[in-house]
Design an enzyme around this catalytic site. Structure first.
Site, mmCIF file in Angstrom:
data_model
loop_
_atom_site.group_PDB
_atom_site.id
_atom_site.type_symbol
_atom_site.label_atom_id
_atom_site.label_comp_id
_atom_site.label_asym_id
_atom_site.label_seq_id
_atom_site.Cartn_x
_atom_site.Cartn_y
_atom_site.Cartn_z
ATOM 1 N N TYR A 1 -0.969 4.217 2.438
ATOM 2 C CA TYR A 1 -0.046 3.612 3.413
ATOM 3 C C TYR A 1 0.834 4.647 4.101
ATOM 4 O O TYR A 1 1.239 4.472 5.246
ATOM 5 C CB TYR A 1 0.813 2.531 2.745
ATOM 6 C CG TYR A 1 -0.005 1.319 2.422
ATOM 7 C CD1 TYR A 1 -0.863 1.333 1.331
ATOM 8 C CD2 TYR A 1 0.012 0.194 3.214
ATOM 9 C CE1 TYR A 1 -1.665 0.249 1.040
ATOM 10 C CE2 TYR A 1 -0.782 -0.899 2.929
ATOM 11 C CZ TYR A 1 -1.616 -0.862 1.840
ATOM 12 O OH TYR A 1 -2.417 -1.927 1.559
ATOM 13 N N HIS B 1 -6.188 -4.943 8.907
ATOM 14 C CA HIS B 1 -5.019 -5.784 9.238
ATOM 15 C C HIS B 1 -4.512 -5.495 10.656
ATOM 16 O O HIS B 1 -3.316 -5.524 10.918
ATOM 17 C CB HIS B 1 -3.875 -5.571 8.237
ATOM 18 C CG HIS B 1 -4.207 -5.993 6.838
ATOM 19 N ND1 HIS B 1 -3.895 -7.232 6.333
ATOM 20 C CD2 HIS B 1 -4.827 -5.331 5.827
ATOM 21 C CE1 HIS B 1 -4.297 -7.318 5.067
ATOM 22 N NE2 HIS B 1 -4.877 -6.178 4.744
ATOM 23 N N HIS C 1 4.568 0.086 3.174
ATOM 24 C CA HIS C 1 4.074 1.093 2.226
ATOM 25 C C HIS C 1 4.366 0.615 0.799
ATOM 26 O O HIS C 1 5.526 0.309 0.482
ATOM 27 C CB HIS C 1 4.773 2.426 2.521
ATOM 28 C CG HIS C 1 4.498 3.509 1.535
ATOM 29 N ND1 HIS C 1 3.312 3.616 0.835
ATOM 30 C CD2 HIS C 1 5.264 4.553 1.126
ATOM 31 C CE1 HIS C 1 3.372 4.675 0.042
ATOM 32 N NE2 HIS C 1 4.531 5.251 0.194
ATOM 33 N N ASN D 1 -1.027 -10.202 -0.069
ATOM 34 C CA ASN D 1 -2.027 -11.012 0.630
ATOM 35 C C ASN D 1 -1.807 -12.478 0.296
ATOM 36 O O ASN D 1 -1.012 -12.812 -0.591
ATOM 37 C CB ASN D 1 -3.440 -10.614 0.185
ATOM 38 C CG ASN D 1 -3.957 -9.373 0.921
ATOM 39 O OD1 ASN D 1 -3.469 -9.012 1.987
ATOM 40 N ND2 ASN D 1 -4.948 -8.723 0.340
HETATM 41 FE FE1 HDD Z 1 -3.929 -2.538 2.382
HETATM 42 C C1 HDD Z 1 -2.653 -2.498 5.515
HETATM 43 C C2 HDD Z 1 -2.515 -5.644 1.831
HETATM 44 C C3 HDD Z 1 -5.466 -2.736 -0.687
HETATM 45 C C4 HDD Z 1 -5.023 0.616 2.743
HETATM 46 N N1 HDD Z 1 -2.815 -3.823 3.471
HETATM 47 C C5 HDD Z 1 -2.386 -3.615 4.739
HETATM 48 C C6 HDD Z 1 -1.606 -4.726 5.169
HETATM 49 C C7 HDD Z 1 -1.572 -5.612 4.139
HETATM 50 C C8 HDD Z 1 -2.328 -5.040 3.058
HETATM 51 C C9 HDD Z 1 -0.870 -6.942 4.121
HETATM 52 C C10 HDD Z 1 -0.991 -4.884 6.548
HETATM 53 C C11 HDD Z 1 0.365 -4.279 6.593
HETATM 54 C C12 HDD Z 1 0.967 -4.485 7.958
HETATM 55 O O1 HDD Z 1 1.131 -5.648 8.354
HETATM 56 O O2 HDD Z 1 1.259 -3.486 8.605
HETATM 57 N N2 HDD Z 1 -4.053 -3.949 0.905
HETATM 58 C C13 HDD Z 1 -3.299 -5.098 0.819
HETATM 59 C C14 HDD Z 1 -3.448 -5.676 -0.493
HETATM 60 C C15 HDD Z 1 -4.283 -4.856 -1.198
HETATM 61 C C16 HDD Z 1 -4.646 -3.774 -0.328
HETATM 62 C C17 HDD Z 1 -2.760 -6.942 -0.958
HETATM 63 C C18 HDD Z 1 -4.760 -4.979 -2.606
HETATM 64 C C19 HDD Z 1 -4.139 -5.604 -3.542
HETATM 65 N N3 HDD Z 1 -5.064 -1.315 1.258
HETATM 66 C C20 HDD Z 1 -5.582 -1.561 0.002
HETATM 67 C C21 HDD Z 1 -6.238 -0.379 -0.491
HETATM 68 C C22 HDD Z 1 -6.100 0.587 0.479
HETATM 69 C C23 HDD Z 1 -5.359 -0.028 1.566
HETATM 70 C C24 HDD Z 1 -6.901 -0.262 -1.833
HETATM 71 C C25 HDD Z 1 -6.565 2.008 0.527
HETATM 72 C C26 HDD Z 1 -6.945 2.708 -0.469
HETATM 73 N N4 HDD Z 1 -3.900 -1.192 3.896
HETATM 74 C C27 HDD Z 1 -4.349 0.057 3.802
HETATM 75 C C28 HDD Z 1 -4.037 0.910 5.017
HETATM 76 C C29 HDD Z 1 -3.250 -0.095 5.900
HETATM 77 C C30 HDD Z 1 -3.280 -1.364 5.083
HETATM 78 C C31 HDD Z 1 -5.191 1.609 5.617
HETATM 79 C C32 HDD Z 1 -3.694 -0.263 7.349
HETATM 80 C C33 HDD Z 1 -2.466 -0.161 8.174
HETATM 81 C C34 HDD Z 1 -1.425 0.226 7.259
HETATM 82 O O3 HDD Z 1 -1.929 0.337 6.004
HETATM 83 O O4 HDD Z 1 -0.266 0.454 7.538
HETATM 84 O O5 HDD Z 1 -3.249 1.994 4.662
#
Ligand code: HDD
Length: 699
Positions: free
Chosen positions: A375, A87, A352, A160
């Site tokens: 997160y 993202h 988060h 999402n």
């Molecule tokens: Fe995630 C970012 C949505 C599963 C790990 N995720 C991130 C963002 C969104 C989502 C909208 C952007 C947030 C922003 O604008 O800063 N992610 C989802 C949805 C998931 C999902 C709807 C499943 C239903 N994500 C998911 C899993 C993991 C992550 C299973 C890790 C095990 N996601 C992350 C992250 C991010 C992230 C690596 C990248 C930047 C951040 O968190 O702040 O932690």
């Protein structure tokens, strides 16, 4: 200048007249960051010249005592922070969420329960796979993350634009992302799922089938962030004032309807305007076409099985069809303010899934539980330490009085001697709060089970819901799905991956499988149909029209064009919240007596993708400029409303547009009939009935 804020004091909860839910005027002179008019060093020392290094004579050498040079370059050298691991590319906006009170029965969280309560929000939309500088319109899932600055603490709904996820357990997240990101040797392709490793993963891990078919549908190429649904994906647990619980799924429903680009448009936009969605959001808000979503919940009884009508509510690859559990609206969000500074706000905002407030809890969905670790953890690298909740965009609007101390970038100057609880040294402060005092007290739940790396048997059903999704679409949408699979798999090199993908499609729908196989030039495997239901609510092509706020109509004009007619059309469109932009062979103005039109796009700078409809004005040039003709041909091929008045019809015909085709509006004059027809056509998004007239693989 407002008084300086005290350490550890909450940010104001007031919403400015623009609806911007944060402090500071919008002129970039936020007093917390910058003050006064004089150019200074970061230490506040006024300086006479920031363009020339301090030298011994005009030809140098540069002197080491130039502290200004060193400070300026040192800071610049460290301006970048790591982009989000997923993202990375996004756009944000401020707004307000207003609860309608309907949720009071099911949750004590004031943000949802208190009728009329306005809570400031910051929303960030994003793509998943691409880097920060990648194109907006690629085929991908879109993030829809909302930060609610509630009076009871910050609540993040990190969702999402698709209601399901690729995997059922967070432990596989690094794997799916490694597969989707560019290949590690060449770092290509950028922001694409159309490559071998992505398709290798999703065909070997067939739990990904449901999310993948959503990606291949028009949901993967939204027209605008403003026309996307949002989903919390997981099931959450709500707790009411009597400590009764229910399970819910969150849905954002856009007031403008759910609309997408065509694949060709998405591809053109990726080159012509990589900022397509970012620009659209910014421009709409600047124009006062504030995007709006209703927040709704599907409510399920909190039974020990955690299922509803046989659907496992802990499985994030499953939806509950709206026909079985209607979405009940509990409030509305309107986005009213663009960020003042992209980095400070959109880049530094940290969402988060564990940011919850009393009355909202998570569930045992294993994907959600892993996210609750990720997160928090990711911000340590991205934002450089554990104090990221002190960054202005992340500051709670509720009073903060925690016992965390120190760490990188600490902004608080904490007072007192006893950062622990209970204490007697600081007169016991801060004091814990129980449930009756608004404390976050988890609902008691029994937990038991054998330790092991396993999943429930219900998680093995990978195909019934993708089959339901496909069967529920209109035939036009189904064609788009078939085209998308054909394109993406056609970009793979490994024959075995394509063949494996076809065996997956054989379980979803025999016709879909046959169409894709034909496109790939491979034999279709025997159908292996699974039982599935249908959910017409999943269609995004609906029979009823939607509001047209923020839609853009391009008018092809030039010297000698009917400027009065253009003004008349603009008036009618603006009354509906839509915009009109004049396109002419050259920039500047078009003048006819006292009538003046500003040219906003030339044949060189304009392209069909930025218009929802294109109309040719009477008097527009008839010199056959290919750029104007291409614009009209594309608009026609992309099923957009096109039209002309007066002799503008000749330009349409020169472009090969069939003036009798659906969604083609012509008239003698720019009158009410033309305007009404255009508004009605825009409300339907596209002239779907025109589909057979244009090549199916292009729409
Ligand atoms: Fe995630 C970012 C949505 C599963 C790990 N995720 C991130 C963002 C969104 C989502 C909208 C952007 C947030 C922003 O604008 O800063 N992610 C989802 C949805 C998931 C999902 C709807 C499943 C239903 N994500 C998911 C899993 C993991 C992550 C299973 C890790 C095990 N996601 C992350 C992250 C991010 C992230 C690596 C990248 C930047 C951040 O968190 O702040 O932690």
């Amino acid at each position: 200048m407002p008084p300086a804020r005290q350490p550890n004091q909450s940010a104001p909860t007031t919403v400015s007249p623009t609806g911007v839910g944060h402090e500071g005027p919008k002129d970039g002179r936020d007093p917390r960051a910058q003050a006064g008019d004089a150019l200074t060093t970061p230490n506040g020392v006024r300086i006479p010249d920031s363009d020339h290094s301090l030298k011994a004579g005009p030809r140098g050498p540069v002197l080491l005592e130039d502290f200004h040079l060193r400070e300026k370059i040192m800071h610049f050298d460290h301006e970048r922070i790591p982009e989000r691991v997923v993202h990375a590319r996004g756009a944000g906006a401020h707004g307000v969420f207003t609860a309608n009170g309907a949720a009071a029965k099911v949750t004590r969280a004031a943000v949802l329960a208190e009728k009329g309560l306005e809570t400031p929000v910051f929303v960030r939309f994003s793509t998943v796979l691409g880097s920060r500088g990648s194109a907006d319109t690629v085929r991908d899932t879109r993030g829809f993350a909302t930060k609610f600055y509630t009076k009871e603490g910050t609540w993040d709904l990190v969702g999402n634009n698709m209601p399901v996820f690729f995997i059922q357990d967070a432990i596989k997240f690094p794997d799916i992302i490694h597969a989707g990101k560019p290949h590690p040797d060449r770092e290509i392709p950028q922001a694409q799922s159309a490559h071998d490793t992505f398709w290798d993963f999703v065909t070997l891990h067939t739990e990904a089938t449901h999310h993948t078919i959503w990606n291949m549908s028009d949901r993967g190429i939204p027209r605008s962030y403003r026309t996307m649904e949002g989903f919390g994906v997981h099931t959450f647990r709500l707790v009411n004032a009597d400590r009764e619980t229910c399970l819910v799924k969150f849905h954002w429903k856009p007031r403008l309807g759910v609309h997408s680009l065509t694949w060709e448009e998405a591809q053109i936009a990726a080159g012509v305007d990589p900022d397509f969605h970012r620009r659209d959001l910014y421009d709409a808000i600047e124009a006062g076409a504030f995007p709006e979503w209703d927040l709704g919940i599907q409510v399920f009884p909190d039974t020990p099985e955690e299922t509803f009508e046989g659907i496992d509510l802990l499985d994030p690859t499953k939806i509950v069809p709206e026909e079985l559990a209607p979405v009940q609206v509990i409030g509305t969000m309107v986005l009213t303010g663009n960020p003042t500074n992209f980095f400070a706000e959109t880049e530094q905002v940290a969402f988060h899934t564990g940011h919850l407030v009393p009355g909202i809890e998570g569930t045992n969905d294993p994907l959600l539980q892993g996210r609750n670790f990720s997160y928090l953890d990711t911000q340590l690298t991205r934002l450089g330490g554990p104090n990221f909740t002190q960054i202005p965009i992340n500051r709670p609007h509720a009073p903060v009085n925690d016992n965390t101390r120190d760490g990188f970038h600490q902004h608080g100057i904490h007072t007192g001697q006893a950062p622990y609880t209970p204490n007697s040294v600081d007169a016991g402060s801060p004091f814990p709060s129980d449930w009756s005092e608004g404390g976050y007290v988890n609902v008691p739940r029994a937990v038991s089970g054998e330790v092991g790396r396993s999943a429930p048997a219900s998680f093995d059903d990978h195909f019934s819901q993708p089959a339901m999704f496909y069967a529920s679409l209109t035939s036009v949408e189904q064609q788009h799905v078939a085209d998308a699979y054909t394109f993406e798999l056609g970009k793979c090199y490994e024959q075995s991956i394509k063949e494996r993908a076809l065996t997956v499609l054989a379980k979803i729908d025999a016709d879909l499988c046959a169409r894709v196989a034909a496109g790939l030039g491979l034999p279709a495997p025997s159908p292996e149909p699974v039982e599935h239901g249908e959910s017409p609510a999943l269609r995004q092509i609906k029979p009823e029209p939607f509001p047209i706020e923020g839609r853009i109509v391009g008018v092809v004009a030039g010297p000698g064009a009917d400027l009065k007619g253009i003004a008349k059309l603009r008036e009618a469109l603006e009354a509906e919240g839509a915009l009109l932009r004049v396109i002419a062979p050259h920039g500047g103005q078009l003048v006819d007596g006292s009538d003046v039109e500003i040219v906003e796009r030339t044949f060189a700078t304009g392209r069909s993708i930025e218009f929802d409809a294109i109309v040719v004005a009477d008097g527009a040039p008839k010199d056959g400029d290919f750029r104007a003709l291409v614009m009209l041909q594309e608009a026609f091929r992309h099923l957009k409303a096109v039209g002309a008045w007066g002799d503008g019809v000749e330009v349409l015909q020169a472009a090969g547009v069939d003036v009798e085709a659906p969604g083609v509006l012509t008239g003698e004059k720019s009158d009410k009939t033309l305007a009404t027809g255009l508004i009605a056509a825009l409300g339907m998004h596209r002239a779907w009935e025109r589909t057979p007239l244009v090549s199916a693989s292009l729409v």
